[in-house]
Write a protein that holds these residues in place. Sequence first.
Motif, mmCIF file in Angstrom:
data_model
loop_
_atom_site.group_PDB
_atom_site.id
_atom_site.type_symbol
_atom_site.label_atom_id
_atom_site.label_comp_id
_atom_site.label_asym_id
_atom_site.label_seq_id
_atom_site.Cartn_x
_atom_site.Cartn_y
_atom_site.Cartn_z
ATOM 1 N N ARG A 229 0.822 -1.204 0.000
ATOM 2 C CA ARG A 229 0.000 0.000 0.000
ATOM 3 C C ARG A 229 0.864 1.267 0.000
ATOM 4 O O ARG A 229 0.450 2.320 -0.508
ATOM 5 C CB ARG A 229 -0.938 -0.028 1.202
ATOM 6 N N LEU A 230 2.081 1.182 0.547
ATOM 7 C CA LEU A 230 2.988 2.327 0.508
ATOM 8 C C LEU A 230 3.327 2.727 -0.927
ATOM 9 O O LEU A 230 3.658 3.882 -1.186
ATOM 10 C CB LEU A 230 4.278 2.010 1.266
ATOM 11 N N PHE A 231 3.234 1.795 -1.856
ATOM 12 C CA PHE A 231 3.504 2.100 -3.264
ATOM 13 C C PHE A 231 2.478 3.093 -3.804
ATOM 14 O O PHE A 231 2.816 3.974 -4.609
ATOM 15 C CB PHE A 231 3.496 0.816 -4.083
ATOM 16 N N ASP A 232 1.230 2.967 -3.370
ATOM 17 C CA ASP A 232 0.201 3.931 -3.784
ATOM 18 C C ASP A 232 0.490 5.315 -3.217
ATOM 19 O O ASP A 232 0.346 6.330 -3.905
ATOM 20 C CB ASP A 232 -1.186 3.449 -3.346
ATOM 21 N N LEU A 233 0.878 5.383 -1.944
ATOM 22 C CA LEU A 233 1.234 6.667 -1.346
ATOM 23 C C LEU A 233 2.419 7.276 -2.077
ATOM 24 O O LEU A 233 2.424 8.486 -2.390
ATOM 25 C CB LEU A 233 1.567 6.486 0.134
ATOM 26 N N ALA A 234 3.415 6.467 -2.373
ATOM 27 C CA ALA A 234 4.600 6.960 -3.070
ATOM 28 C C ALA A 234 4.249 7.486 -4.460
ATOM 29 O O ALA A 234 4.774 8.515 -4.901
ATOM 30 C CB ALA A 234 5.641 5.848 -3.178
ATOM 31 N N THR A 235 3.350 6.806 -5.156
ATOM 32 C CA THR A 235 2.954 7.233 -6.499
ATOM 33 C C THR A 235 2.257 8.590 -6.463
ATOM 34 O O THR A 235 2.480 9.446 -7.326
ATOM 35 C CB THR A 235 2.030 6.185 -7.140
ATOM 36 N N ALA A 236 1.426 8.806 -5.464
ATOM 37 C CA ALA A 236 0.731 10.089 -5.344
ATOM 38 C C ALA A 236 1.693 11.218 -4.995
ATOM 39 O O ALA A 236 1.419 12.386 -5.294
ATOM 40 C CB ALA A 236 -0.369 9.989 -4.293
ATOM 41 N N LEU A 237 2.811 10.884 -4.374
ATOM 42 C CA LEU A 237 3.770 11.902 -3.935
ATOM 43 C C LEU A 237 4.863 12.181 -4.954
ATOM 44 O O LEU A 237 5.362 13.311 -5.036
ATOM 45 C CB LEU A 237 4.426 11.469 -2.620
ATOM 46 N N ILE A 238 5.246 11.190 -5.746
ATOM 47 C CA ILE A 238 6.469 11.263 -6.537
ATOM 48 C C ILE A 238 6.486 12.434 -7.514
ATOM 49 O O ILE A 238 7.539 13.049 -7.743
ATOM 50 C CB ILE A 238 6.707 9.920 -7.281
ATOM 51 N N LYS A 239 5.346 12.776 -8.103
ATOM 52 C CA LYS A 239 5.316 13.868 -9.075
ATOM 53 C C LYS A 239 5.177 15.241 -8.415
ATOM 54 O O LYS A 239 5.079 16.258 -9.102
ATOM 55 C CB LYS A 239 4.161 13.657 -10.058
ATOM 56 N N ASN A 240 5.175 15.263 -7.094
ATOM 57 C CA ASN A 240 5.008 16.521 -6.374
ATOM 58 C C ASN A 240 6.223 16.871 -5.512
ATOM 59 O O ASN A 240 6.172 17.798 -4.704
ATOM 60 C CB ASN A 240 3.753 16.450 -5.482
ATOM 61 N N LEU A 241 7.318 16.149 -5.706
ATOM 62 C CA LEU A 241 8.502 16.370 -4.890
ATOM 63 C C LEU A 241 9.070 17.779 -5.040
ATOM 64 O O LEU A 241 9.691 18.304 -4.112
ATOM 65 C CB LEU A 241 9.586 15.344 -5.251
ATOM 66 N N ASP A 242 8.851 18.395 -6.199
ATOM 67 C CA ASP A 242 9.400 19.733 -6.448
ATOM 68 C C ASP A 242 8.453 20.854 -6.051
ATOM 69 O O ASP A 242 8.789 22.033 -6.220
ATOM 70 C CB ASP A 242 9.779 19.881 -7.925
ATOM 71 N N GLU A 243 7.270 20.505 -5.557
ATOM 72 C CA GLU A 243 6.349 21.549 -5.110
ATOM 73 C C GLU A 243 6.929 22.235 -3.865
ATOM 74 O O GLU A 243 7.487 21.566 -2.990
ATOM 75 C CB GLU A 243 4.979 20.945 -4.789
ATOM 76 N N PRO A 244 6.820 23.562 -3.775
ATOM 77 C CA PRO A 244 7.430 24.274 -2.647
ATOM 78 C C PRO A 244 6.878 23.858 -1.290
ATOM 79 O O PRO A 244 7.571 23.963 -0.279
ATOM 80 C CB PRO A 244 7.123 25.746 -2.950
ATOM 81 N N ASP A 245 5.646 23.380 -1.259
ATOM 82 C CA ASP A 245 5.029 22.950 -0.002
ATOM 83 C C ASP A 245 4.897 21.430 0.045
ATOM 84 O O ASP A 245 3.957 20.895 0.642
ATOM 85 C CB ASP A 245 3.658 23.604 0.175
#
Length: 317
Positions: A229-245
């Motif tokens: 299930r952590l893979f789903d969390l990681a997928t939702a986060l991976i494209k947002n790593l460069d967001e300032p917040d």
Amino acid sequence: MTDAQIVAEALALWGMGGAEYHLVAARENAVFKVTRGTCTHALRLHRKGYRTDTELRSELQWMAAAARGGLSVPAPIPSTSGDVLHGVAGVQVDMLTWLAGTPMGRTGEALATTDRPGLFYAIGREMARLHEVSDAWTPPTGFIRHAWDREGLLGETPLWGHFWNNPALSPTDRQLFLDLRVKADTDLARIGGTLDYGLIHADLVRENILIDGDRLHLIDFDDGGFGWRLFDLATALIKNLDEPDYGVLRAALIAGYTSIRPIDLAALDLFIVLRSATYVGWNMTRMGEEGAAVRNSRFIDATRHLACEYLTPARAR
């Protein structure tokens, strides 16, 4: 046979001959918006050779179960014969309910939304609901979906290719990625059995989350299967790593998820770097596409940074 001819034959199978349609997505599959009177549906033409009929029927069964469980996801629509999957000129086709809404964003572009923490809280909540409903459902006999497990991520035949063999890697990067493969495999062998594992969407990126007022729709289960299930969390986060917040968004996603069900987050950084690495492998079969070289460089740069962080001895494990 052209796509237009395939669509025409497919529409006839669903008793919708003459319905209006237009292409709305041409990623892994071609998706057409079909309109007849006041009814709107989604017709999918699947990429040849990507999934077996059994895999696609399993996907449709899972989506139907998720919809019955209260999730806002596309649900299969039987044809006039009662079947949910047909072949037309060697192309697998199916029909789904249409979900209105706008994708929350596009990969590679800055995220433009007002209540950003609120959005990620809602994504985490819906993701957890999907996992909860999936656990409560008993897949039918013959259900087959691939697995984002140790073999699927790091084995000899990973689902999205050998990221450590991407031809654009420098010798230094290749060694780094090989070291990542060994370390990640060792860590998964040690802790994988203790982590929450089951059916996952596996592709909850911005394009696959539709915002419809105060509702979220989860679409495109094409890559869904079994995994941590952590893979789903990681997928939702991976494209947002460069967001300032990013830190705020990550915390909101986790808060939304844990408002529904608990999850052990100790290995989240491992799955973030693994998710990043999958794109390095995925792009290898798409190097002939426009923009692939630039995309490849971006994937490698991101994975290099994450791999260096993960492999740093000072980082607690």
